[in-house]
Design an enzyme around this catalytic site. Structure first.
Site, PDB file in Angstrom:
ATOM      1  N   ASN A  30       2.609 -10.364  -6.497  1.00 46.86           N
ATOM      2  CA  ASN A  30       1.779 -11.517  -6.109  1.00 46.86           C
ATOM      3  C   ASN A  30       0.336 -11.035  -6.185  1.00 46.86           C
ATOM      4  O   ASN A  30      -0.101 -10.271  -5.341  1.00 46.86           O
ATOM      5  CB  ASN A  30       2.139 -11.976  -4.693  1.00 46.86           C
ATOM      6  CG  ASN A  30       1.155 -13.018  -4.172  1.00 46.86           C
ATOM      7  OD1 ASN A  30       0.360 -13.573  -4.944  1.00 46.86           O
ATOM      8  ND2 ASN A  30       1.194 -13.291  -2.867  1.00 46.86           N
ATOM      9  N   TRP A  31      -0.344 -11.490  -7.208  1.00 49.69           N
ATOM     10  CA  TRP A  31      -1.710 -11.001  -7.432  1.00 49.69           C
ATOM     11  C   TRP A  31      -2.745 -11.651  -6.515  1.00 49.69           C
ATOM     12  O   TRP A  31      -3.898 -11.263  -6.510  1.00 49.69           O
ATOM     13  CB  TRP A  31      -2.108 -11.221  -8.890  1.00 49.69           C
ATOM     14  CG  TRP A  31      -1.530 -10.195  -9.827  1.00 49.69           C
ATOM     15  CD1 TRP A  31      -0.709  -9.139  -9.492  1.00 49.69           C
ATOM     16  CD2 TRP A  31      -1.732 -10.110 -11.240  1.00 49.69           C
ATOM     17  NE1 TRP A  31      -0.402  -8.412 -10.608  1.00 49.69           N
ATOM     18  CE2 TRP A  31      -1.020  -8.982 -11.696  1.00 49.69           C
ATOM     19  CE3 TRP A  31      -2.453 -10.879 -12.153  1.00 49.69           C
ATOM     20  CZ2 TRP A  31      -1.004  -8.609 -13.045  1.00 49.69           C
ATOM     21  CZ3 TRP A  31      -2.437 -10.509 -13.491  1.00 49.69           C
ATOM     22  CH2 TRP A  31      -1.721  -9.382 -13.924  1.00 49.69           C
ATOM     23  N   LYS A  32      -2.354 -12.688  -5.787  1.00 53.01           N
ATOM     24  CA  LYS A  32      -3.302 -13.402  -4.924  1.00 53.01           C
ATOM     25  C   LYS A  32      -4.536 -13.797  -5.744  1.00 53.01           C
ATOM     26  O   LYS A  32      -4.402 -14.108  -6.921  1.00 53.01           O
ATOM     27  CB  LYS A  32      -3.640 -12.544  -3.705  1.00 53.01           C
ATOM     28  CG  LYS A  32      -2.363 -12.028  -3.026  1.00 53.01           C
ATOM     29  CD  LYS A  32      -2.565 -11.427  -1.681  1.00 53.01           C
ATOM     30  CE  LYS A  32      -1.212 -11.017  -1.103  1.00 53.01           C
ATOM     31  NZ  LYS A  32      -1.286 -10.544   0.260  1.00 53.01           N
ATOM     32  N   HIS A  68       3.449 -19.090   1.312  1.00 55.55           N
ATOM     33  CA  HIS A  68       2.928 -17.758   1.614  1.00 55.55           C
ATOM     34  C   HIS A  68       2.113 -17.826   2.907  1.00 55.55           C
ATOM     35  O   HIS A  68       1.446 -18.830   3.174  1.00 55.55           O
ATOM     36  CB  HIS A  68       2.059 -17.259   0.463  1.00 55.55           C
ATOM     37  CG  HIS A  68       1.713 -15.805   0.624  1.00 55.55           C
ATOM     38  ND1 HIS A  68       0.702 -15.385   1.438  1.00 55.55           N
ATOM     39  CD2 HIS A  68       2.290 -14.692   0.117  1.00 55.55           C
ATOM     40  CE1 HIS A  68       0.653 -14.057   1.415  1.00 55.55           C
ATOM     41  NE2 HIS A  68       1.597 -13.617   0.623  1.00 55.55           N
ATOM     42  N   GLU A  79      -0.622 -16.657   3.740  1.00 58.19           N
ATOM     43  CA  GLU A  79      -2.052 -16.963   3.564  1.00 58.19           C
ATOM     44  C   GLU A  79      -2.263 -18.469   3.351  1.00 58.19           C
ATOM     45  O   GLU A  79      -3.273 -19.022   3.774  1.00 58.19           O
ATOM     46  CB  GLU A  79      -2.612 -16.132   2.394  1.00 58.19           C
ATOM     47  CG  GLU A  79      -2.747 -14.673   2.799  1.00 58.19           C
ATOM     48  CD  GLU A  79      -2.537 -13.678   1.680  1.00 58.19           C
ATOM     49  OE1 GLU A  79      -2.658 -14.044   0.498  1.00 58.19           O
ATOM     50  OE2 GLU A  79      -2.230 -12.506   2.008  1.00 58.19           O
ATOM     51  N   GLU A 134       8.313 -11.868   4.683  1.00 58.90           N
ATOM     52  CA  GLU A 134       7.065 -11.111   4.737  1.00 58.90           C
ATOM     53  C   GLU A 134       6.486 -11.211   6.146  1.00 58.90           C
ATOM     54  O   GLU A 134       5.816 -12.212   6.471  1.00 58.90           O
ATOM     55  CB  GLU A 134       6.046 -11.679   3.749  1.00 58.90           C
ATOM     56  CG  GLU A 134       6.493 -11.685   2.313  1.00 58.90           C
ATOM     57  CD  GLU A 134       5.308 -11.761   1.362  1.00 58.90           C
ATOM     58  OE1 GLU A 134       5.078 -10.784   0.648  1.00 58.90           O
ATOM     59  OE2 GLU A 134       4.604 -12.788   1.356  1.00 58.90           O
ATOM     60  N   GLY A 181      -0.785  -6.466   3.652  1.00 57.95           N
ATOM     61  CA  GLY A 181      -2.083  -5.850   3.387  1.00 57.95           C
ATOM     62  C   GLY A 181      -2.553  -4.904   4.480  1.00 57.95           C
ATOM     63  O   GLY A 181      -3.714  -4.497   4.487  1.00 57.95           O
ATOM     64  N   SER A 185       3.083  -4.589   2.414  1.00 60.54           N
ATOM     65  CA  SER A 185       2.726  -3.179   2.216  1.00 60.54           C
ATOM     66  C   SER A 185       3.795  -2.374   1.478  1.00 60.54           C
ATOM     67  O   SER A 185       3.984  -1.187   1.736  1.00 60.54           O
ATOM     68  CB  SER A 185       2.356  -2.522   3.559  1.00 60.54           C
ATOM     69  OG  SER A 185       1.213  -3.171   4.106  1.00 60.54           O
ATOM     70  N   GLY A 189       2.039  -7.325  -3.080  1.00 62.27           N
ATOM     71  CA  GLY A 189       0.655  -7.718  -3.290  1.00 62.27           C
ATOM     72  C   GLY A 189      -0.133  -6.591  -3.941  1.00 62.27           C
ATOM     73  O   GLY A 189      -0.050  -6.349  -5.144  1.00 62.27           O
ATOM     74  N   GLY A 190      -0.898  -5.861  -3.129  1.00 64.22           N
ATOM     75  CA  GLY A 190      -1.845  -4.857  -3.625  1.00 64.22           C
ATOM     76  C   GLY A 190      -1.277  -3.904  -4.658  1.00 64.22           C
ATOM     77  O   GLY A 190      -1.919  -3.641  -5.689  1.00 64.22           O
TER      78      GLY A 190
HETATM   79  O1  LIG Z   1       1.529 -10.852   0.769  1.00 62.44           O
HETATM   80  C1  LIG Z   1       2.150 -10.037   0.108  1.00 62.44           C
HETATM   81  C2  LIG Z   1       2.898 -10.439  -1.085  1.00 62.44           C
HETATM   82  O2  LIG Z   1       3.053 -11.816  -1.140  1.00 62.44           O
HETATM   83  C3  LIG Z   1       2.155  -8.606   0.464  1.00 62.44           C
HETATM   84  O3  LIG Z   1       0.898  -8.077   0.211  1.00 62.44           O
HETATM   85  P1  LIG Z   1       0.704  -6.487   0.267  1.00 62.44           P
HETATM   86  O4  LIG Z   1       1.786  -5.895  -0.614  1.00 62.44           O
HETATM   87  O5  LIG Z   1      -0.668  -6.257  -0.287  1.00 62.44           O
HETATM   88  O6  LIG Z   1       0.879  -6.081   1.686  1.00 62.44           O
END
Ligand SMILES: O=C(CO)COP(=O)(O)O
Length: 256
Positions: free
Chosen positions: A10-12, A96, A98, A168, A174, A214, A235-236
């Site tokens: 998930n590149w956000k 999600h 966010e 999640e 993050g 994470s 994500g990251g």
């Molecule tokens: O929100 C996430 C994936 O949707 C997780 O993000 P991180 O892997 O950066 O913690």
């Protein structure tokens, strides 16, 4: 019946078209890491879906991070399901954390999004998870159950079977902190039990449940080796092609 593991990035709100092109070129050079027994996908910004479709190694599917639950209309700034289908999008995230916290998405809206995604032949990835206060007050399973029931409410058992639920924990996103693999397994197992009760045993057996929060190359295998965790939403650590390839290798190893 074995569930195919799913490694999903998930590149956000990261990566321009140019940056996406560089990622795709780099991952193509490392495509030997993408084993055939695992499914791969990247949920990218809308503006990069086309270049990714053209340039990513063919093993990697295209996902979107959001959609509006109407076919078309006067919804300024939104993207409709047929627009995503046209790009070859196969997965769409819904709910999600966010989107829930920063953009006020409700369970009702998220359920409508899931329905629209499935109605247009794509697979929904329903994201659920408790925040820190809810965790500390022992509400994790209740919160997650509420989100799962509301998110999947309009689907039939066979549609649930084809969908994905991503657990999640909000506090793990993050933050560099993960749930323990055992705690994530326990929540995943509760989700599967709930789906069995609300739908049927076949849907529960087939639905894929991911862990997110994470996840990195050095910890992904510990989650994938849990019996009810079928993949990761990352994500990251999905932003760098070498890190993505390293996770692909680790996932292949965990499933071997
Ligand atoms: O929100 C996430 C994936 O949707 C997780 O993000 P991180 O892997 O950066 O913690």
């Amino acid at each position: 019946m074995a569930r195919t593991p799913l490694l999903m990035g998930n590149w956000k709100m990261y990566k321009t078209v140019g940056e996406s092109r560089s990622f795709a070129e780099s991952l193509a050079k490392q495509s030997a890491a993408l084993g055939a027994s695992v499914e791969y996908a990247v949920c990218a910004p809308f503006t990069t879906l086309h270049v990714l479709r053209v340039m990513l190694p063919s093993q990697v599917k295209i996902g979107a991070q959001n959609v509006y639950p109407e076919k078309e209309g006067a919804f300024t700034g939104e993207i409709a399901p047929p627009m995503l289908v046209e790009f070859g999008t196969q997965y769409v995230l819904a709910g999600h954390s966010e989107r829930r916290t920063l953009f006020g998405e409700t369970d009702d809206l998220i359920g409508r999004k899931v329905r629209a995604i499935v109605d247009h032949g794509m697979r929904a990835v329903l994201c659920v998870g408790e925040n820190l206060t809810e965790k500390e007050s022992g509400q994790t399973n209740a919160v997650v159950a509420g989100q799962v029931i509301a998110g999947l409410a309009s689907l039939s058992a066979s549609q649930v079977a084809e969908s994905v639920v991503a657990y999640e924990p909000v506090w793990a996103i993050g933050s560099g902190k993960t749930a323990t693999p055992e705690d994530a397994q326990s929540v995943a197992s509760e989700i599967r039990k709930l789906i069995s009760e609300k739908y049927d045993a076949s849907a529960a057996e087939k639905v894929r449940i991911l862990y997110g929060g994470s996840v990195k190359p050095n910890n992904i295998a510990s989650f994938l080796s849990q019996p009810d965790i079928d993949g990761a939403l990352v994500g990251g650590a999905s932003l760098d092609a070498t890190s993505f390839a390293d996770m692909a290798k680790a996932v292949g190893g965990a499933q071997a």
